[in-house]
Write an enzyme that holds these catalytic residues in place. Structure first.
Site, PDB file in Angstrom:
ATOM      1  N   TYR A 141       0.838  -1.133   0.005  1.00 62.45           N
ATOM      2  CA  TYR A 141       0.074   0.282   0.114  1.00 62.45           C
ATOM      3  C   TYR A 141       1.554   1.433   0.483  1.00 62.45           C
ATOM      4  CZ  TYR A 141      -4.456  -2.013   1.322  1.00 62.45           C
ATOM      5  OH  TYR A 141      -5.779  -2.678   0.845  1.00 62.45           O
ATOM      6  N   LYS A 186       2.553 -15.068   2.180  1.00 62.99           N
ATOM      7  CA  LYS A 186       2.709 -16.127   0.979  1.00 62.99           C
ATOM      8  C   LYS A 186       4.842 -16.820   1.341  1.00 62.99           C
ATOM      9  CE  LYS A 186       1.753 -17.679  -2.795  1.00 62.99           C
ATOM     10  NZ  LYS A 186       0.849 -18.745  -3.722  1.00 62.99           N
ATOM     11  N   ASP A 219      -2.922 -18.924   0.273  1.00 63.00           N
ATOM     12  CA  ASP A 219      -3.643 -19.104  -0.782  1.00 63.00           C
ATOM     13  C   ASP A 219      -4.965 -19.935  -0.007  1.00 63.00           C
ATOM     14  OD1 ASP A 219      -1.845 -20.396  -0.512  1.00 63.00           O
ATOM     15  OD2 ASP A 219      -1.410 -20.615  -2.796  1.00 63.00           O
ATOM     16  N   ASP A 243      -6.743  -6.980   4.258  1.00 57.02           N
ATOM     17  CA  ASP A 243      -7.731  -6.738   3.791  1.00 57.02           C
ATOM     18  C   ASP A 243      -8.555  -7.298   2.622  1.00 57.02           C
ATOM     19  OD1 ASP A 243      -9.449  -4.379   2.193  1.00 57.02           O
ATOM     20  OD2 ASP A 243      -8.258  -4.656   0.651  1.00 57.02           O
ATOM     21  N   ASP A 247     -12.630  -9.366   3.848  1.00 55.76           N
ATOM     22  CA  ASP A 247     -13.527  -8.783   2.807  1.00 55.76           C
ATOM     23  C   ASP A 247     -14.803 -10.247   2.846  1.00 55.76           C
ATOM     24  OD1 ASP A 247     -13.610  -6.276   2.359  1.00 55.76           O
ATOM     25  OD2 ASP A 247     -14.594  -6.326   0.782  1.00 55.76           O
TER      26      ASP A 247
END
Ligand code: NAD
Ligand code: IPM
Ligand code: MN
Length: 362
Positions: A141, A186, A219, A243, A247
């Protein structure tokens, strides 16, 4: 107590849901003898329209000197030209960074009345109680962004200190809950994730030996979160993974309109906002779900004002309103629904009733 709260309604449904949270906080103040002073300021698209910038200096100044900040949402089609130099979302990122709010707490606790709104089988959701701690002021970000003709890049950077402080916050939350912490990365591909994993392992081994840490690749985490949500308690992860995963996690609760958040740093000032956006598709219709913002106000009472009993009473009032069948359209799943105002009034009515938590404190 007396507290100064800066309100940043922002865009779209932001003004509708922050008005609901203010009404609830005013009720809490009147009922339990606190004086909350609200001061509204501009952020996001509304600020661009009025001043040319998404985070005017006076907004940041007011936020810095407030006890807490309540935020709606920013953004919308009016300001989403991909070539625009200034964007509403820059204001949100800038205020999080400027206030040093590196830990974003996003609780996910499905409520029985909203199970019908979730696409996930109800038996998988019973007993789910997750706290996602999202790193908020680093990573991709905030890295350098470049565009050269047909090529573009976003730099993802983390240093050990940035990882250490958010992991400490998550591990101490885990300690106060079930003692389980899942770190999501990851590390099979990204160097920042390998550093994340090393630092997390070290912090938990050295400072939280009583906390059980597991590492999970992002993942497969996206899959496990839906397949066996009960297996998780506190989850800590970097900015962008947090983020996206939250959601996704909102579908455990049934709607984005139910998930609150608290963004915290070293001091007591924090930003409290729903995790959803400005919902341009329903803005101005009076049908937005206000519960996520009301629950964010509860987090404000708890984390910035130290009013934990009042926070619990607000959470209970929302839960009771849901039990009573007061559902906004996003939760209704074929049942009758109400608008923003009626849902807010139902929470306010519940707050007038005796709150056992408060009696315990007295
Ligand atoms: P969104 O979260 O605004 O909406 C996604 C979907 O969820 C929409 O169908 C919307 O109607 C629904 N929804 C969201 N909140 C709801 C509520 N309280 N009650 C009922 N339904 C609700 O995401 P988006 O459409 O991808 O983004 C719209 C804008 O919001 C973009 O400009 C984005 O950058 C911005 N955004 C801002 C924030 C923030 O300010 N914190 C967060 C996310 C997105
Ligand atoms: C959120 C939002 C923001 C984020 C956007 C609007 C910048 O999606 O608060 O989750 O990505 O942090
Ligand atoms: Mn988001």
């Amino acid at each position: 107590m007396q507290a100064d709260i800066v309100v940043l309604p922002g865009d779209g449904i932001g003004p509708e849901v922050t008005a609901a949270a203010i009404a609830v906080l005013n009720t809490v103040g009147a009922r339990y003898g606190h004086r909350f002073r609200f001061e509204q300021h501009l952020i996001g698209g509304a600020a661009i329209d009025a001043t040319g910038t998404p985070l005017p200096a006076e907004t940041l100044e007011a936020a810095r000197s407030a006890d807490a900040v309540l935020l709606g949402a920013v953004g919308g089609p009016k300001w989403s030209d991909p070539n625009a130099k200034v964007r509403p979302e820059q204001g949100l990122l800038a205020i999080r960074k400027a206030l040093g709010l590196y830990a974003n707490l996003r609780p996910v606790k499905p409520h029985a009345a909203a199970l019908g709104a979730s696409p996930i089988k109800p038996h998988l959701l019973q007993g789910v109680d997750i706290m996602v701690v999202r790193e908020l002021t680093g990573g991709i970000y905030f890295g350098r962004k470049q565009r050269n003709g047909d090529s573009a890049s976003d730099l993802c950077e983390y240093n050990a200190d940035e990882i250490r402080r958010v992991v400490r916050r998550a591990a101490s939350l885990a300690r106060s809950r079930s003692g389980r912490l899942t770190s999501v990365d990851k590390a099979n591909v990204l160097e920042t994730s390998r550093l994340w994993r090393d630092v997390t392992t070290q912090v938990v081994r050295d400072e939280f030996p009583d906390v059980a840490l597991e590492h999970q690749l992002v993942d497969s985490m996206a899959m496990h979160l839906i397949a066996k949500p009960r297996a998780y308690d506190v989850i800590v992860t970097e900015n962008m993974f947090g983020d996206i995963l939250t959601d996704e996690a909102s579908m455990l609760a049934g709607s984005l309109g139910l998930l609150p958040s608290a963004s915290l740093g070293e001091g007591t000032v924090g930003i409290y906002e729903p995790i959803h956006g400005s919902a341009p598709d329903i803005a101005g219709q009076g049908i937005a779900n206000p519960y996520a913002t009301i629950l964010s106000a509860a987090m404000l009472l708890r984390h910035s004002l130290g009013l934990d009993a009042e926070a619990q009473c607000v959470e209970l009032a929302v839960s009771n309103a849901l039990d009573a069948g007061v559902l906004t359209a996003d939760l209704a799943d074929g049942r009758p629904s109400v608008g923003t105002r009626a849902a807010t009034d139902a929470v306010i009515a519940q707050l007038q009733l005796p709150c056992q938590v408060m009696e315990l404190r007295d």
